[in-house]
Design a protein around this motif. Structure first.
Motif, PDB file in Angstrom:
ATOM      1  N   ILE A 224       0.827  -1.208   0.000  1.00  0.00           N
ATOM      2  CA  ILE A 224       0.000   0.000   0.000  1.00  0.00           C
ATOM      3  C   ILE A 224       0.859   1.254   0.000  1.00  0.00           C
ATOM      4  O   ILE A 224       0.473   2.304  -0.541  1.00  0.00           O
ATOM      5  CB  ILE A 224      -0.949   0.007   1.226  1.00  0.00           C
ATOM      6  CG1 ILE A 224      -2.002   1.131   1.118  1.00  0.00           C
ATOM      7  CG2 ILE A 224      -0.166   0.162   2.513  1.00  0.00           C
ATOM      8  CD1 ILE A 224      -3.101   0.832   0.158  1.00  0.00           C
ATOM      9  N   LEU A 225       2.049   1.159   0.559  1.00  0.00           N
ATOM     10  CA  LEU A 225       2.942   2.313   0.644  1.00  0.00           C
ATOM     11  C   LEU A 225       3.476   2.713  -0.721  1.00  0.00           C
ATOM     12  O   LEU A 225       3.939   3.836  -0.901  1.00  0.00           O
ATOM     13  CB  LEU A 225       4.104   2.011   1.593  1.00  0.00           C
ATOM     14  CG  LEU A 225       3.725   1.630   3.022  1.00  0.00           C
ATOM     15  CD1 LEU A 225       4.974   1.266   3.821  1.00  0.00           C
ATOM     16  CD2 LEU A 225       2.966   2.758   3.698  1.00  0.00           C
ATOM     17  N   LYS A 226       3.399   1.804  -1.699  1.00  0.00           N
ATOM     18  CA  LYS A 226       3.913   2.074  -3.033  1.00  0.00           C
ATOM     19  C   LYS A 226       2.812   2.350  -4.047  1.00  0.00           C
ATOM     20  O   LYS A 226       3.095   2.557  -5.227  1.00  0.00           O
ATOM     21  CB  LYS A 226       4.765   0.886  -3.503  1.00  0.00           C
ATOM     22  CG  LYS A 226       6.014   0.648  -2.660  1.00  0.00           C
ATOM     23  CD  LYS A 226       6.822  -0.535  -3.152  1.00  0.00           C
ATOM     24  CE  LYS A 226       6.163  -1.855  -2.827  1.00  0.00           C
ATOM     25  NZ  LYS A 226       7.011  -3.022  -3.146  1.00  0.00           N
ATOM     26  N   LEU A 227       1.554   2.338  -3.604  1.00  0.00           N
ATOM     27  CA  LEU A 227       0.429   2.642  -4.482  1.00  0.00           C
ATOM     28  C   LEU A 227       0.294   4.156  -4.639  1.00  0.00           C
ATOM     29  O   LEU A 227       0.209   4.881  -3.638  1.00  0.00           O
ATOM     30  CB  LEU A 227      -0.864   2.059  -3.902  1.00  0.00           C
ATOM     31  CG  LEU A 227      -2.182   2.462  -4.567  1.00  0.00           C
ATOM     32  CD1 LEU A 227      -2.222   2.010  -6.032  1.00  0.00           C
ATOM     33  CD2 LEU A 227      -3.365   1.875  -3.793  1.00  0.00           C
ATOM     34  N   ARG A 228       0.244   4.619  -5.873  1.00  0.00           N
ATOM     35  CA  ARG A 228       0.086   6.055  -6.116  1.00  0.00           C
ATOM     36  C   ARG A 228      -1.251   6.532  -5.571  1.00  0.00           C
ATOM     37  O   ARG A 228      -2.289   5.909  -5.795  1.00  0.00           O
ATOM     38  CB  ARG A 228       0.177   6.357  -7.615  1.00  0.00           C
ATOM     39  CG  ARG A 228       0.096   7.861  -7.927  1.00  0.00           C
ATOM     40  CD  ARG A 228       0.390   8.124  -9.402  1.00  0.00           C
ATOM     41  NE  ARG A 228       1.763   7.757  -9.719  1.00  0.00           N
ATOM     42  CZ  ARG A 228       2.834   8.488  -9.435  1.00  0.00           C
ATOM     43  NH1 ARG A 228       2.689   9.650  -8.798  1.00  0.00           N
ATOM     44  NH2 ARG A 228       4.039   8.074  -9.776  1.00  0.00           N
ATOM     45  N   SER A 229      -1.244   7.630  -4.841  1.00  0.00           N
ATOM     46  CA  SER A 229      -2.455   8.153  -4.208  1.00  0.00           C
ATOM     47  C   SER A 229      -3.389   8.780  -5.238  1.00  0.00           C
ATOM     48  O   SER A 229      -2.978   9.153  -6.335  1.00  0.00           O
ATOM     49  CB  SER A 229      -2.086   9.200  -3.161  1.00  0.00           C
ATOM     50  OG  SER A 229      -1.299   8.644  -2.133  1.00  0.00           O
ATOM     51  N   ALA A 230      -4.649   8.894  -4.864  1.00  0.00           N
ATOM     52  CA  ALA A 230      -5.632   9.571  -5.703  1.00  0.00           C
ATOM     53  C   ALA A 230      -5.237  11.031  -5.879  1.00  0.00           C
ATOM     54  O   ALA A 230      -4.526  11.610  -5.047  1.00  0.00           O
ATOM     55  CB  ALA A 230      -7.014   9.472  -5.078  1.00  0.00           C
ATOM     56  N   SER A 231      -5.687  11.625  -6.952  1.00  0.00           N
ATOM     57  CA  SER A 231      -5.398  13.037  -7.182  1.00  0.00           C
ATOM     58  C   SER A 231      -6.200  13.898  -6.221  1.00  0.00           C
ATOM     59  O   SER A 231      -7.223  13.452  -5.672  1.00  0.00           O
ATOM     60  CB  SER A 231      -5.743  13.425  -8.623  1.00  0.00           C
ATOM     61  OG  SER A 231      -7.145  13.545  -8.776  1.00  0.00           O
ATOM     62  N   PRO A 232      -5.779  15.137  -5.991  1.00  0.00           N
ATOM     63  CA  PRO A 232      -6.540  16.025  -5.103  1.00  0.00           C
ATOM     64  C   PRO A 232      -7.974  16.238  -5.575  1.00  0.00           C
ATOM     65  O   PRO A 232      -8.858  16.522  -4.760  1.00  0.00           O
ATOM     66  CB  PRO A 232      -5.741  17.335  -5.158  1.00  0.00           C
ATOM     67  CG  PRO A 232      -4.350  16.916  -5.498  1.00  0.00           C
ATOM     68  CD  PRO A 232      -4.515  15.746  -6.435  1.00  0.00           C
ATOM     69  N   ALA A 233      -8.217  16.094  -6.890  1.00  0.00           N
ATOM     70  CA  ALA A 233      -9.564  16.289  -7.421  1.00  0.00           C
ATOM     71  C   ALA A 233     -10.447  15.065  -7.224  1.00  0.00           C
ATOM     72  O   ALA A 233     -11.644  15.134  -7.456  1.00  0.00           O
ATOM     73  CB  ALA A 233      -9.495  16.642  -8.913  1.00  0.00           C
ATOM     74  N   ALA A 234      -9.865  13.926  -6.834  1.00  0.00           N
ATOM     75  CA  ALA A 234     -10.624  12.688  -6.683  1.00  0.00           C
ATOM     76  C   ALA A 234     -10.543  12.146  -5.259  1.00  0.00           C
ATOM     77  O   ALA A 234     -10.653  10.949  -5.036  1.00  0.00           O
ATOM     78  CB  ALA A 234     -10.124  11.642  -7.675  1.00  0.00           C
ATOM     79  N   SER A 235     -10.366  13.034  -4.301  1.00  0.00           N
ATOM     80  CA  SER A 235     -10.295  12.633  -2.897  1.00  0.00           C
ATOM     81  C   SER A 235     -10.637  13.849  -2.042  1.00  0.00           C
ATOM     82  O   SER A 235     -10.715  14.974  -2.541  1.00  0.00           O
ATOM     83  CB  SER A 235      -8.895  12.115  -2.555  1.00  0.00           C
ATOM     84  OG  SER A 235      -7.914  13.097  -2.835  1.00  0.00           O
ATOM     85  N   LEU A 236     -10.835  13.616  -0.775  1.00  0.00           N
ATOM     86  CA  LEU A 236     -11.159  14.701   0.147  1.00  0.00           C
ATOM     87  C   LEU A 236      -9.861  15.300   0.671  1.00  0.00           C
ATOM     88  O   LEU A 236      -9.126  14.654   1.431  1.00  0.00           O
ATOM     89  CB  LEU A 236     -12.015  14.183   1.297  1.00  0.00           C
ATOM     90  CG  LEU A 236     -12.449  15.215   2.348  1.00  0.00           C
ATOM     91  CD1 LEU A 236     -13.269  16.331   1.704  1.00  0.00           C
ATOM     92  CD2 LEU A 236     -13.245  14.541   3.456  1.00  0.00           C
ATOM     93  N   GLY A 237      -9.571  16.495   0.212  1.00  0.00           N
ATOM     94  CA  GLY A 237      -8.360  17.164   0.647  1.00  0.00           C
ATOM     95  C   GLY A 237      -7.090  16.514   0.162  1.00  0.00           C
ATOM     96  O   GLY A 237      -6.014  16.772   0.703  1.00  0.00           O
ATOM     97  N   GLY A 238      -7.199  15.648  -0.859  1.00  0.00           N
ATOM     98  CA  GLY A 238      -6.027  14.961  -1.353  1.00  0.00           C
ATOM     99  C   GLY A 238      -5.534  13.874  -0.408  1.00  0.00           C
ATOM    100  O   GLY A 238      -4.435  13.347  -0.584  1.00  0.00           O
ATOM    101  N   ILE A 239      -6.354  13.503   0.563  1.00  0.00           N
ATOM    102  CA  ILE A 239      -5.927  12.534   1.586  1.00  0.00           C
ATOM    103  C   ILE A 239      -6.931  11.399   1.744  1.00  0.00           C
ATOM    104  O   ILE A 239      -6.572  10.227   1.645  1.00  0.00           O
ATOM    105  CB  ILE A 239      -5.717  13.232   2.941  1.00  0.00           C
ATOM    106  CG1 ILE A 239      -4.639  14.314   2.838  1.00  0.00           C
ATOM    107  CG2 ILE A 239      -5.337  12.206   4.017  1.00  0.00           C
ATOM    108  CD1 ILE A 239      -4.480  15.128   4.110  1.00  0.00           C
TER     109      ILE A 239
END
Length: 567
Positions: free
Chosen positions: A154-169
């Motif tokens: 999970i630590l190597k999975l690219r995070s969702a973009s700020p436009a597709a998540s709450l606060g980018g987190i």
């Protein structure tokens, strides 16, 4: 290009080499492994998932089993009739037919062989009014996945973009978004549940901000990763493609940079390029996208610099529609490494877009591809449409998001970059002065817009007329869910730009995803999929998921062809 005669030895040999860890690349790798292939996946970045992981994860699949089970009648013939006139004339019929025929098979395989699960949803095609258009069930959305199944990966999975998540987190689903956007009954509980799930995962919080509640593109990529790991397929991260190796007109392998060393990888059955487009390459944008040369205008992740496209071109691969992108209106927040896609806010009532003369110039609620195209084309022709201004009032500000500007949250607590770009005034004249447009023009534009909003009929651009427009409208607003007067002070404006979420021109391929040379002949041993290949959709965007749907479908096709598996 590197000629094999110069290659004394191979450092590694496999059956199939896949370049890229987006949804298309992972789909290809899993299929090749299932065909008993020895597979290696290489990824330029130090995280896996590519742009797919940052996306909404939707796939456009016509005539799927899931749509049939939902009662939606559809066929490959109807899908072809819908795509053909929208796609570019230089895209062969055979390529389109291959997609519409194979897409349902790919989805059937996906459900049978991986943990990924999709639902066919009543999301209309972007142009329902065209022959073959459907009011729903071609777009499929992913279900969530428990990220704990990935373990430390999970630590190597690219995070969702700020436009597709709450606060980018904090990750959210489309259902969550709908609840929060329109504040349906119980929305506070939905928000509290999301925040608590994130915060209560305290052991994981001590080592990472990444949310283990995987949704949207993270759920898609996470599920594919689990399937790939079950097959024990090695993935080399932080391993960029350097060049392709050619022997007697065929591609026999590639050179990559791995752990600081040049590594020669032989691919006995094929190299599959799934490395994204070139939207973050300033030099390539200047050459092919002269009206949009700035890489930061893209909402895509930073590693898409066209490496695979350039490598293929060096060995004589043909390129097609390099002038084309998946266009989109975007907001830009100073300090962020990418722009933020505007997908929802433009259709919400109480807002409009004006050019730098203070005039409306399009149907704001149209698909983001259409809006982005019109903004870019308008700017090229002197229409002062990029940047334009997204204008709204206090009522809108209280109820809805405006890109990175969150409702409820006071202006003073917004992100610093948002506060720097936002304009606010107590009067229309004051707002006109703040954004640099003639006050009389802006007042006249608002007067006409407000009069139309009261009647529910946009006499200028028919906003809310097409079925797709109403997808993101507020159902509580009558008679037109996309229109409401802009009358409540203070008035606001944010700059909005004609940008993109990726390029969609690239390597010319056939119906089996094989790369073709500049004379139209097959380059043996080389395949290209996703945004590395010229899109089957040409320069069009027929529905939500027409980026990932074909990428995964042709990943499925390419791997099976390379391994000699019959359809």
């Amino acid at each position: 290009m590197v000629e094999s005669e110069a290659m004394a030895t191979w450092d590694k040999e496999v059956d199939v080499l896949v370049v890229g860890t987006g949804a298309g690349g992972l789909t290809a790798a899993i299929n090749a492994a299932d065909a008993h292939g020895d597979v290696l996946v290489v990824e330029k970045a130090d995280e896996f998932g590519g742009t797919s992981a940052t996306s909404g994860g939707g796939i456009w699949i016509p005539a799927s089993d899931l749509a049939r089970d939902a009662g939606q009648a559809d066929s490959a013939e109807e899908a072809f009739a819908y795509i053909r006139p929208q796609s570019a004339a230089n895209v062969p019929d055979g390529t389109i037919k291959a997609f519409v025929d194979q897409a349902p098979r790919m989805l059937r395989w996906l459900h049978a062989k991986t943990p990924v699960r999709y639902d066919s949803v009543p999301y209309p095609d972007y142009h329902v009014e065209y022959e073959g258009g459907k009011h729903g069930f071609r777009t499929h959305l992913p279900r969530g996945i428990d990220g704990r199944l990935l373990g430390d990966d999970i630590l190597k999975l690219r995070s969702a973009s700020p436009a597709a998540s709450l606060g980018g987190i904090v990750n959210w689903s489309f259902t969550d978004t709908n609840y929060l956007l329109f504040r349906h009954k119980g929305w506070q509980k939905v928000l509290a549940k999301m925040l608590w799930a994130y915060a209560s995962d305290w052991k994981h919080r001590l080592r990472s901000r990444k949310d283990r509640n995987l949704t949207l593109g993270n759920a898609l990529v996470g599920g594919l990763w689990i399937a790939l790991r079950e097959r024990k397929v090695p993935v080399w991260l932080d391993t960029p493609l350097v060049d392709l190796v050619e022997e007697n007109g065929a591609i026999t392998g590639a050179i990559v940079r791995h752990e600081g060393k040049t590594v020669r990888v032989r691919a006995r059955r094929g190299v599959i390029l799934a490395a994204g487009g070139f939207e973050r390459n300033a030099e390539m944008r200047a050459e092919h996208l002269p009206g949009s040369p700035d890489p930061t205008i893209s909402g895509s992740q930073v590693n898409n610099t066209g490496d695979a496209i350039n490598a293929a071109a060096r060995i004589g691969a043909g390129l097609r529609n390099m002038q084309s992108t998946w266009c989109a209106p975007v907001f830009r927040v100073p300090g962020e490494d990418r722009a933020r896609l505007s997908s929802i806010e433009r259709a919400l009532p109480g807002s409009m877009m004006v050019n730098r003369d203070g005039r409306r110039f399009l149907n704001e609620a149209a698909s983001y591809h259409v809006v982005g195209q019109k903004m870019i084309e308008g700017e090229r022709s002197g229409g002062k449409t990029s940047p334009a201004w997204f204008v709204f009032d206090a009522t809108y500000r209280k109820k809805y998001p405006a890109g990175p500007l969150f409702p409820i949250v006071p202006d003073a607590l917004q992100l610093k970059g948002v506060r720097e770009t936002m304009k606010k005034a107590s009067s229309v004249e004051g707002l006109a002065a703040a954004i640099g447009v003639p006050a009389d023009t802006l007042k006249a534009t608002l007067a006409r817009f407000n009069a139309d909003a009261i009647t529910g009929v946009d006499t200028e651009f028919d906003r809310g007329g097409p079925a797709y427009d109403r997808m993101y409208g507020d159902p509580s607003v009558k008679p037109n869910p996309t229109l409401a007067p802009i009358v409540a002070a203070p008035f606001y404006a944010l700059p909005i730009y004609g940008g993109d979420i990726g390029t969609n021109g690239g390597i010319v391929t056939d119906e089996n995803a094989r790369a073709l040379d500049t004379d139209g002949h097959v380059i043996a041993g080389l395949y290209a999929i996703g945004n590395t290949a010229a899109s089957v959709m040409g320069e069009s965007y027929p529905g939500a998921g027409v980026t990932l749907g074909p990428a995964m479908t042709f990943g499925y096709v390419a791997a099976r062809h390379a391994m000699g598996v019959n359809a």
